[in-house]
Design a protein around this motif. Structure first.
Motif, PDB file in Angstrom:
ATOM      1  N   GLU A  50     -12.204 -30.856 -12.214  1.00  0.00           N
ATOM      2  CA  GLU A  50     -12.764 -29.558 -12.621  1.00  0.00           C
ATOM      3  C   GLU A  50     -13.940 -29.693 -13.127  1.00  0.00           C
ATOM      4  OE1 GLU A  50     -11.888 -25.005 -14.009  1.00  0.00           O
ATOM      5  OE2 GLU A  50     -10.307 -26.533 -14.422  1.00  0.00           O
ATOM      6  N   LEU A  51     -15.315 -29.258 -12.490  1.00  0.00           N
ATOM      7  CA  LEU A  51     -16.668 -29.064 -13.015  1.00  0.00           C
ATOM      8  C   LEU A  51     -16.704 -27.683 -14.150  1.00  0.00           C
ATOM      9  CD1 LEU A  51     -18.832 -30.217 -10.101  1.00  0.00           C
ATOM     10  CD2 LEU A  51     -18.053 -31.553 -11.999  1.00  0.00           C
ATOM     11  N   SER A  52     -17.483 -27.828 -14.961  1.00  0.00           N
ATOM     12  CA  SER A  52     -17.600 -26.828 -15.821  1.00  0.00           C
ATOM     13  C   SER A  52     -16.361 -26.101 -16.242  1.00  0.00           C
ATOM     14  CB  SER A  52     -18.893 -25.916 -15.194  1.00  0.00           C
ATOM     15  OG  SER A  52     -19.986 -26.508 -15.172  1.00  0.00           O
ATOM     16  N   ALA A  53     -15.354 -26.754 -16.668  1.00  0.00           N
ATOM     17  CA  ALA A  53     -14.014 -26.216 -16.629  1.00  0.00           C
ATOM     18  C   ALA A  53     -13.938 -25.107 -17.782  1.00  0.00           C
ATOM     19  CB  ALA A  53     -13.160 -27.309 -17.038  1.00  0.00           C
ATOM     20  N   GLY A  54     -14.811 -25.184 -18.918  1.00  0.00           N
ATOM     21  CA  GLY A  54     -14.579 -23.976 -19.557  1.00  0.00           C
ATOM     22  C   GLY A  54     -13.201 -23.702 -20.129  1.00  0.00           C
ATOM     23  N   THR A  55     -12.439 -22.749 -19.958  1.00  0.00           N
ATOM     24  CA  THR A  55     -11.253 -22.696 -20.241  1.00  0.00           C
ATOM     25  C   THR A  55      -9.940 -23.537 -19.437  1.00  0.00           C
ATOM     26  OG1 THR A  55     -10.650 -20.728 -19.049  1.00  0.00           O
ATOM     27  CG2 THR A  55     -11.489 -20.358 -21.205  1.00  0.00           C
ATOM     28  N   ALA A  56     -10.387 -24.088 -18.462  1.00  0.00           N
ATOM     29  CA  ALA A  56      -9.732 -25.100 -17.538  1.00  0.00           C
ATOM     30  C   ALA A  56      -8.464 -24.517 -16.947  1.00  0.00           C
ATOM     31  CB  ALA A  56      -9.274 -26.121 -18.284  1.00  0.00           C
ATOM     32  N   LEU A  57      -8.559 -23.095 -16.648  1.00  0.00           N
ATOM     33  CA  LEU A  57      -7.611 -22.381 -16.016  1.00  0.00           C
ATOM     34  C   LEU A  57      -7.129 -22.955 -14.526  1.00  0.00           C
ATOM     35  CD1 LEU A  57      -5.163 -20.259 -16.292  1.00  0.00           C
ATOM     36  CD2 LEU A  57      -7.167 -18.670 -14.938  1.00  0.00           C
ATOM     37  N   PRO A  58      -8.013 -23.297 -13.689  1.00  0.00           N
ATOM     38  CA  PRO A  58      -7.688 -23.939 -12.446  1.00  0.00           C
ATOM     39  C   PRO A  58      -7.092 -25.438 -12.595  1.00  0.00           C
ATOM     40  CG  PRO A  58      -9.894 -22.667 -12.107  1.00  0.00           C
ATOM     41  CD  PRO A  58      -9.536 -22.827 -13.608  1.00  0.00           C
ATOM     42  N   GLY A  59      -7.760 -26.058 -13.539  1.00  0.00           N
ATOM     43  CA  GLY A  59      -7.296 -27.469 -13.566  1.00  0.00           C
ATOM     44  C   GLY A  59      -5.941 -27.396 -14.125  1.00  0.00           C
ATOM     45  N   ILE A  60      -5.625 -26.560 -15.170  1.00  0.00           N
ATOM     46  CA  ILE A  60      -4.106 -26.470 -15.919  1.00  0.00           C
ATOM     47  C   ILE A  60      -3.326 -26.150 -14.761  1.00  0.00           C
ATOM     48  CG2 ILE A  60      -2.891 -25.306 -17.296  1.00  0.00           C
ATOM     49  CD1 ILE A  60      -5.624 -25.307 -19.354  1.00  0.00           C
ATOM     50  N   VAL A  61      -3.757 -25.289 -13.748  1.00  0.00           N
ATOM     51  CA  VAL A  61      -2.521 -24.918 -12.731  1.00  0.00           C
ATOM     52  C   VAL A  61      -2.419 -26.200 -11.910  1.00  0.00           C
ATOM     53  CG1 VAL A  61      -2.341 -23.194 -10.836  1.00  0.00           C
ATOM     54  CG2 VAL A  61      -3.091 -22.605 -12.980  1.00  0.00           C
ATOM     55  N   VAL A  85      -1.081 -19.540 -20.599  1.00  0.00           N
ATOM     56  CA  VAL A  85      -1.866 -18.863 -22.030  1.00  0.00           C
ATOM     57  C   VAL A  85      -2.935 -19.693 -22.235  1.00  0.00           C
ATOM     58  CG1 VAL A  85      -1.312 -18.833 -24.454  1.00  0.00           C
ATOM     59  CG2 VAL A  85       0.558 -18.674 -22.779  1.00  0.00           C
ATOM     60  N   ILE A  86      -3.855 -18.838 -22.280  1.00  0.00           N
ATOM     61  CA  ILE A  86      -5.424 -19.317 -22.760  1.00  0.00           C
ATOM     62  C   ILE A  86      -5.852 -18.812 -23.844  1.00  0.00           C
ATOM     63  CG2 ILE A  86      -7.782 -19.448 -21.918  1.00  0.00           C
ATOM     64  CD1 ILE A  86      -6.134 -21.414 -20.087  1.00  0.00           C
ATOM     65  N   PRO A  87      -6.180 -19.523 -24.891  1.00  0.00           N
ATOM     66  CA  PRO A  87      -6.747 -18.989 -26.133  1.00  0.00           C
ATOM     67  C   PRO A  87      -8.274 -18.968 -25.853  1.00  0.00           C
ATOM     68  CG  PRO A  87      -6.518 -21.477 -26.306  1.00  0.00           C
ATOM     69  CD  PRO A  87      -5.841 -21.112 -24.830  1.00  0.00           C
ATOM     70  N   GLU A  88      -8.568 -17.407 -26.038  1.00  0.00           N
ATOM     71  CA  GLU A  88      -9.952 -17.172 -25.771  1.00  0.00           C
ATOM     72  C   GLU A  88     -10.799 -17.064 -27.071  1.00  0.00           C
ATOM     73  OE1 GLU A  88     -10.259 -14.930 -21.429  1.00  0.00           O
ATOM     74  OE2 GLU A  88      -9.470 -13.743 -23.260  1.00  0.00           O
ATOM     75  N   LEU A  89     -12.028 -17.192 -27.019  1.00  0.00           N
ATOM     76  CA  LEU A  89     -12.828 -17.068 -28.352  1.00  0.00           C
ATOM     77  C   LEU A  89     -13.733 -16.019 -28.125  1.00  0.00           C
ATOM     78  CD1 LEU A  89     -13.531 -20.758 -29.296  1.00  0.00           C
ATOM     79  CD2 LEU A  89     -11.366 -19.449 -29.788  1.00  0.00           C
ATOM     80  N   MET A  90     -13.942 -14.994 -29.108  1.00  0.00           N
ATOM     81  CA  MET A  90     -14.955 -14.213 -29.010  1.00  0.00           C
ATOM     82  C   MET A  90     -16.395 -14.897 -29.440  1.00  0.00           C
ATOM     83  SD  MET A  90     -13.481 -11.482 -27.986  1.00  0.00           S
ATOM     84  CE  MET A  90     -14.919 -10.228 -28.203  1.00  0.00           C
ATOM     85  N   ASP A  91     -16.942 -15.186 -28.529  1.00  0.00           N
ATOM     86  CA  ASP A  91     -18.185 -16.159 -28.569  1.00  0.00           C
ATOM     87  C   ASP A  91     -19.224 -15.903 -27.652  1.00  0.00           C
ATOM     88  OD1 ASP A  91     -19.814 -18.931 -28.474  1.00  0.00           O
ATOM     89  OD2 ASP A  91     -18.812 -18.724 -30.506  1.00  0.00           O
ATOM     90  N   PRO A  92     -20.501 -15.847 -27.988  1.00  0.00           N
ATOM     91  CA  PRO A  92     -21.550 -15.547 -26.894  1.00  0.00           C
ATOM     92  C   PRO A  92     -21.382 -16.675 -25.684  1.00  0.00           C
ATOM     93  CG  PRO A  92     -22.522 -15.575 -28.990  1.00  0.00           C
ATOM     94  CD  PRO A  92     -21.119 -16.118 -29.339  1.00  0.00           C
ATOM     95  N   ASN A  93     -20.931 -17.910 -26.058  1.00  0.00           N
ATOM     96  CA  ASN A  93     -20.838 -18.788 -25.017  1.00  0.00           C
ATOM     97  C   ASN A  93     -19.819 -18.332 -23.852  1.00  0.00           C
ATOM     98  OD1 ASN A  93     -20.116 -21.162 -23.375  1.00  0.00           O
ATOM     99  ND2 ASN A  93     -20.800 -22.640 -24.898  1.00  0.00           N
ATOM    100  N   TYR A  94     -20.063 -18.143 -22.653  1.00  0.00           N
ATOM    101  CA  TYR A  94     -19.109 -17.468 -21.717  1.00  0.00           C
ATOM    102  C   TYR A  94     -18.378 -18.395 -21.147  1.00  0.00           C
ATOM    103  CZ  TYR A  94     -23.458 -18.619 -18.980  1.00  0.00           C
ATOM    104  OH  TYR A  94     -24.469 -19.320 -18.291  1.00  0.00           O
ATOM    105  N   GLY A  95     -18.318 -19.893 -21.807  1.00  0.00           N
ATOM    106  CA  GLY A  95     -17.220 -20.661 -21.293  1.00  0.00           C
ATOM    107  C   GLY A  95     -16.025 -20.641 -22.247  1.00  0.00           C
ATOM    108  N   PHE A  96     -15.985 -19.434 -23.206  1.00  0.00           N
ATOM    109  CA  PHE A  96     -14.796 -19.783 -24.082  1.00  0.00           C
ATOM    110  C   PHE A  96     -13.775 -18.570 -23.576  1.00  0.00           C
ATOM    111  CE2 PHE A  96     -17.464 -21.644 -27.810  1.00  0.00           C
ATOM    112  CZ  PHE A  96     -17.265 -22.747 -27.146  1.00  0.00           C
ATOM    113  N   TYR A  97     -14.003 -17.994 -22.366  1.00  0.00           N
ATOM    114  CA  TYR A  97     -12.992 -16.952 -21.878  1.00  0.00           C
ATOM    115  C   TYR A  97     -13.025 -16.797 -20.468  1.00  0.00           C
ATOM    116  CZ  TYR A  97     -17.555 -14.298 -22.581  1.00  0.00           C
ATOM    117  OH  TYR A  97     -18.911 -13.879 -22.694  1.00  0.00           O
ATOM    118  N   VAL A  98     -11.964 -16.341 -20.146  1.00  0.00           N
ATOM    119  CA  VAL A  98     -11.721 -16.416 -18.491  1.00  0.00           C
ATOM    120  C   VAL A  98     -12.332 -15.314 -17.685  1.00  0.00           C
ATOM    121  CG1 VAL A  98      -9.704 -16.404 -16.801  1.00  0.00           C
ATOM    122  CG2 VAL A  98      -9.366 -17.295 -19.030  1.00  0.00           C
TER     123      VAL A  98
END
Length: 227
Positions: free
Chosen positions: A63-74, A25-38
């Motif tokens: 993980e570099l530039s992880a953002g939501t960190a989906l690959p690292g979490i997996v 489960v990833i909490p995504e933010l409606m934000d201009p920064n594209y690191g806040f969603y998958v």
């Protein structure tokens, strides 16, 4: 962080070999920064990790530039020996969002550090040994390409057999990384999405419209010729 609306999105990964599934489960933010969603590249890389989890088990992951960190979490769910997540130390909101995504998946203790492409920060200089570097959609802005490979090359040089696993979306024929790979003495091999069940629309396209051709590469230091 400025108050913005949060949407929780569930991602499910499959492995026909083991018949196992994994939900994140990833909490995504409606934000201009594209690191806040998958983005689709993260889903593809996470699917590879889950499908070939034996390649990750017991390994030390960054993980570099992880953002939501989906690959690292997996990777952490696949019993990696250690997982370190990073994003730019110039973006404290992104670092906090990365921590929030880990907490949402019962991994509140995964370390999150500040590494900015092309800058030799203390966190980069003091980085613990790494076996596998992960990166999804790092190659987005052409101006960042060399800084990314400078950072990756530095880590690979210090870590022997380390590899950089990355997924990137082909957005333009002018955005090839091949000349930069040669410049920084790097080789790469391409992994077909068919090999790990990532070629379908639910994975590679992730429901987004338009052209989303995604490549997966394994990048490593070119070995010197003998003789």
């Amino acid at each position: 962080m400025q108050a913005v609306k949060i949407f929780s999105k569930k991602f499910q990964f499959i492995n026909d070999k083991s018949k196992e599934t994994l939900s994140i489960v990833i909490p995504e933010l409606m934000d201009p920064n594209y690191g806040f969603y998958v983005w689709p590249c993260a889903v593809v890389l996470a699917q590879y990790i889950w499908y070939f989890q034996d390649e990750v088990k017991g390994r030390r992951i960054l993980e570099l530039s992880a953002g939501t960190a989906l690959p690292g979490i997996v990777a952490a769910k696949c019993k990696a020996e250690s997982v370190v997540l990073s994003d730019s130390f110039l973006l404290p909101d992104s670092l906090q969002h990365c921590k929030n995504c880990c907490a949402a998946n019962e991994l509140p203790d995964l370390p999150v550090i500040g590494i900015t492409w092309g800058l030799f920060s203390p966190d980069l200089m003091n980085l613990a040994p790494v076996d596998i570097i992960l990166g999804s959609d790092c190659f987005y802005n052409l101006k960042d390409f060399e800084d990314i490979l400078v950072t990756v090359s530095f880590i690979l040089e210090k870590n022997g057999e380390c590899q950089f696993w990355c997924t990137y979306q082909e957005r333009s024929s002018d955005q090839s990384i091949e000349p930069l790979l040669k410049h920084w003495n790097l080789n790469c091999s391409q992994v077909s999405l068919v090999e790990f069940q990532a070629d379908g629309p639910d994975i590679a396209n992730s429901g987004l419209p338009g052209n989303h051709t995604i490549q997966m590469l394994k990048i490593f230091k070119r070995k010197p010729k003998i003789g």
